[in-house]
Design a protein around this motif. Structure first.
Motif, PDB file in Angstrom:
ATOM      1  N   ALA A  57       0.646  -1.199  -0.152  1.00 40.73           N
ATOM      2  CA  ALA A  57      -0.053   0.030  -0.235  1.00 40.73           C
ATOM      3  C   ALA A  57       0.449   1.282   0.088  1.00 40.73           C
ATOM      4  O   ALA A  57       1.016   1.908  -0.708  1.00 40.73           O
ATOM      5  CB  ALA A  57      -0.898   0.090   1.214  1.00 40.73           C
ATOM      6  N   ILE A  58       1.680   0.573   0.865  1.00 40.10           N
ATOM      7  CA  ILE A  58       2.957   2.070   0.685  1.00 40.10           C
ATOM      8  C   ILE A  58       3.332   2.545  -0.400  1.00 40.10           C
ATOM      9  O   ILE A  58       3.788   3.717  -0.748  1.00 40.10           O
ATOM     10  CB  ILE A  58       4.032   1.814   1.978  1.00 40.10           C
ATOM     11  CG1 ILE A  58       3.233   2.298   3.507  1.00 40.10           C
ATOM     12  CG2 ILE A  58       4.743   3.275   1.824  1.00 40.10           C
ATOM     13  CD1 ILE A  58       4.049   1.904   4.521  1.00 40.10           C
ATOM     14  N   GLY A  59       4.269   1.549  -0.867  1.00 43.40           N
ATOM     15  CA  GLY A  59       4.265   1.193  -2.302  1.00 43.40           C
ATOM     16  C   GLY A  59       4.031   2.216  -3.192  1.00 43.40           C
ATOM     17  O   GLY A  59       4.564   2.862  -4.374  1.00 43.40           O
ATOM     18  N   VAL A  60       3.138   1.591  -3.570  1.00 43.08           N
ATOM     19  CA  VAL A  60       1.677   2.608  -4.354  1.00 43.08           C
ATOM     20  C   VAL A  60       1.776   3.947  -4.325  1.00 43.08           C
ATOM     21  O   VAL A  60       2.005   4.751  -5.462  1.00 43.08           O
ATOM     22  CB  VAL A  60       0.224   1.236  -4.091  1.00 43.08           C
ATOM     23  CG1 VAL A  60      -0.558   2.697  -5.288  1.00 43.08           C
ATOM     24  CG2 VAL A  60      -0.062  -0.078  -4.480  1.00 43.08           C
TER      25      VAL A  60
ATOM     26  N   VAL B  27      19.519   1.959   0.475  1.00 42.63           N
ATOM     27  CA  VAL B  27      18.706   0.537  -0.577  1.00 42.63           C
ATOM     28  C   VAL B  27      18.121   1.457  -2.010  1.00 42.63           C
ATOM     29  O   VAL B  27      18.290   0.993  -2.949  1.00 42.63           O
ATOM     30  CB  VAL B  27      17.971   0.061   0.202  1.00 42.63           C
ATOM     31  CG1 VAL B  27      17.032  -0.932  -0.366  1.00 42.63           C
ATOM     32  CG2 VAL B  27      18.269  -0.683   1.321  1.00 42.63           C
ATOM     33  N   PHE B  28      18.341   2.738  -1.615  1.00 41.87           N
ATOM     34  CA  PHE B  28      17.250   3.344  -3.241  1.00 41.87           C
ATOM     35  C   PHE B  28      18.362   3.760  -3.635  1.00 41.87           C
ATOM     36  O   PHE B  28      18.468   3.572  -4.707  1.00 41.87           O
ATOM     37  CB  PHE B  28      17.645   5.619  -2.672  1.00 41.87           C
ATOM     38  CG  PHE B  28      18.149   6.269  -3.179  1.00 41.87           C
ATOM     39  CD1 PHE B  28      17.177   6.734  -3.709  1.00 41.87           C
ATOM     40  CD2 PHE B  28      19.314   6.492  -3.121  1.00 41.87           C
ATOM     41  CE1 PHE B  28      17.077   7.497  -4.873  1.00 41.87           C
ATOM     42  CE2 PHE B  28      19.811   7.510  -4.537  1.00 41.87           C
ATOM     43  CZ  PHE B  28      18.117   7.759  -5.070  1.00 41.87           C
ATOM     44  N   ALA B  29      19.796   3.411  -3.903  1.00 40.70           N
ATOM     45  CA  ALA B  29      20.727   3.448  -5.168  1.00 40.70           C
ATOM     46  C   ALA B  29      20.309   2.412  -5.650  1.00 40.70           C
ATOM     47  O   ALA B  29      20.586   2.075  -6.785  1.00 40.70           O
ATOM     48  CB  ALA B  29      22.152   3.068  -4.375  1.00 40.70           C
TER      49      ALA B  29
ATOM     50  N   THR C 299      11.614  -3.256  -6.512  1.00 39.02           N
ATOM     51  CA  THR C 299      10.443  -3.166  -5.232  1.00 39.02           C
ATOM     52  C   THR C 299      10.915  -4.657  -4.046  1.00 39.02           C
ATOM     53  O   THR C 299      11.102  -4.689  -3.112  1.00 39.02           O
ATOM     54  CB  THR C 299       9.026  -3.531  -5.566  1.00 39.02           C
ATOM     55  OG1 THR C 299       8.811  -1.751  -6.304  1.00 39.02           O
ATOM     56  CG2 THR C 299       8.225  -3.288  -4.084  1.00 39.02           C
ATOM     57  N   ALA C 300      10.898  -5.733  -4.488  1.00 41.03           N
ATOM     58  CA  ALA C 300      11.006  -6.597  -3.686  1.00 41.03           C
ATOM     59  C   ALA C 300      12.040  -6.646  -2.997  1.00 41.03           C
ATOM     60  O   ALA C 300      12.578  -6.676  -1.810  1.00 41.03           O
ATOM     61  CB  ALA C 300      11.813  -8.495  -4.354  1.00 41.03           C
ATOM     62  N   VAL C 301      13.252  -6.622  -3.366  1.00 40.32           N
ATOM     63  CA  VAL C 301      15.040  -6.063  -2.850  1.00 40.32           C
ATOM     64  C   VAL C 301      14.474  -5.007  -1.611  1.00 40.32           C
ATOM     65  O   VAL C 301      15.133  -5.476  -1.127  1.00 40.32           O
ATOM     66  CB  VAL C 301      15.950  -5.751  -3.783  1.00 40.32           C
ATOM     67  CG1 VAL C 301      17.125  -4.902  -3.203  1.00 40.32           C
ATOM     68  CG2 VAL C 301      16.027  -6.851  -5.082  1.00 40.32           C
ATOM     69  N   ARG C 302      13.540  -4.372  -2.112  1.00 37.55           N
ATOM     70  CA  ARG C 302      13.657  -3.007  -1.114  1.00 37.55           C
ATOM     71  C   ARG C 302      12.887  -3.517   0.496  1.00 37.55           C
ATOM     72  O   ARG C 302      13.649  -3.608   1.538  1.00 37.55           O
ATOM     73  CB  ARG C 302      12.945  -1.922  -1.659  1.00 37.55           C
ATOM     74  CG  ARG C 302      13.934  -0.995  -2.495  1.00 37.55           C
ATOM     75  CD  ARG C 302      12.467   0.441  -2.590  1.00 37.55           C
ATOM     76  NE  ARG C 302      11.717  -0.278  -3.036  1.00 37.55           N
ATOM     77  CZ  ARG C 302      10.941   0.072  -3.653  1.00 37.55           C
ATOM     78  NH1 ARG C 302      11.869   0.202  -4.997  1.00 37.55           N
ATOM     79  NH2 ARG C 302       9.692   0.123  -4.188  1.00 37.55           N
ATOM     80  N   PHE C 303      11.659  -4.482  -0.055  1.00 38.20           N
ATOM     81  CA  PHE C 303      10.742  -5.009   0.966  1.00 38.20           C
ATOM     82  C   PHE C 303      11.801  -6.196   2.035  1.00 38.20           C
ATOM     83  O   PHE C 303      12.250  -5.950   3.104  1.00 38.20           O
ATOM     84  CB  PHE C 303      10.480  -5.778   0.545  1.00 38.20           C
ATOM     85  CG  PHE C 303       9.232  -6.783   1.746  1.00 38.20           C
ATOM     86  CD1 PHE C 303       8.322  -5.451   2.674  1.00 38.20           C
ATOM     87  CD2 PHE C 303       9.324  -8.430   2.257  1.00 38.20           C
ATOM     88  CE1 PHE C 303       7.852  -6.298   3.718  1.00 38.20           C
ATOM     89  CE2 PHE C 303       8.925  -8.580   2.674  1.00 38.20           C
ATOM     90  CZ  PHE C 303       7.837  -7.713   4.044  1.00 38.20           C
TER      91      PHE C 303
END
Length: 146
Positions: A27-30, A92-94, A131-135
């Motif tokens: 939800a936050i990702g959206v 992680v943003f990188a 996205t999966a990497v960030r989670f």
């Protein structure tokens, strides 16, 4: 210790609830993706250029994303480790930035006159990939239970 001085866990987002975490993260990702893409489109349309527009809009979205996930997804309260959490999230943003930068570079090599809509879609796909990497990074490294 009070919640404002420690990194206590909130009962609203217990550490053990993987399903709840994934749902909240999504939800936050959206919302974060909408902010990122919206700002990207505005900045690019205003003549900032695709790569700078992507970088600036992604940093803004990442700061909001980290704050929201820290509190709502992973239930971390207070200011303790706040700067550390944001610093780790910028590392992680990188990953996201490199993926979207590479995707835009490939697009521009193939279609130098790509429309803002096409560029925005390319950035969206690159974000989806990271996205999966960030989670996993947030759950296992940044906000892991201590």
């Amino acid at each position: 210790m009070t919640a404002t001085r420690s990194a206590e866990r909130s009962p609203a987002a217990p550490r053990a609830g993987l399903r709840r975490q994934v749902t909240r993260f999504a939800a936050i990702g959206v919302v974060s993706t909408a902010v990122h893409l919206g700002l990207f489109a505005v900045f690019e349309t205003l003549g900032m250029g695709a790569q700078p527009a992507n970088a600036v809009s992604l940093v803004i979205a990442t700061l909001g994303n980290t704050a929201a996930n820290r509190w709502w997804t992973f239930g971390v309260l207070g200011r303790r480790r706040l700067a550390t959490h944001h610093g780790q999230a910028l590392l992680v943003f990188a990953i996201t930035w490199l993926a979207s930068t590479a995707a835009l570079a490939i697009l521009h090599a193939r279609d130098p006159g790509a429309s803002t809509t096409t560029q925005t879609l390319v950035v969206l796909v690159a974000n989806a990939v990271s996205t999966a990497v960030r989670f996993v990074a947030m759950r296992s490294w940044i906000f892991r239970a201590r």
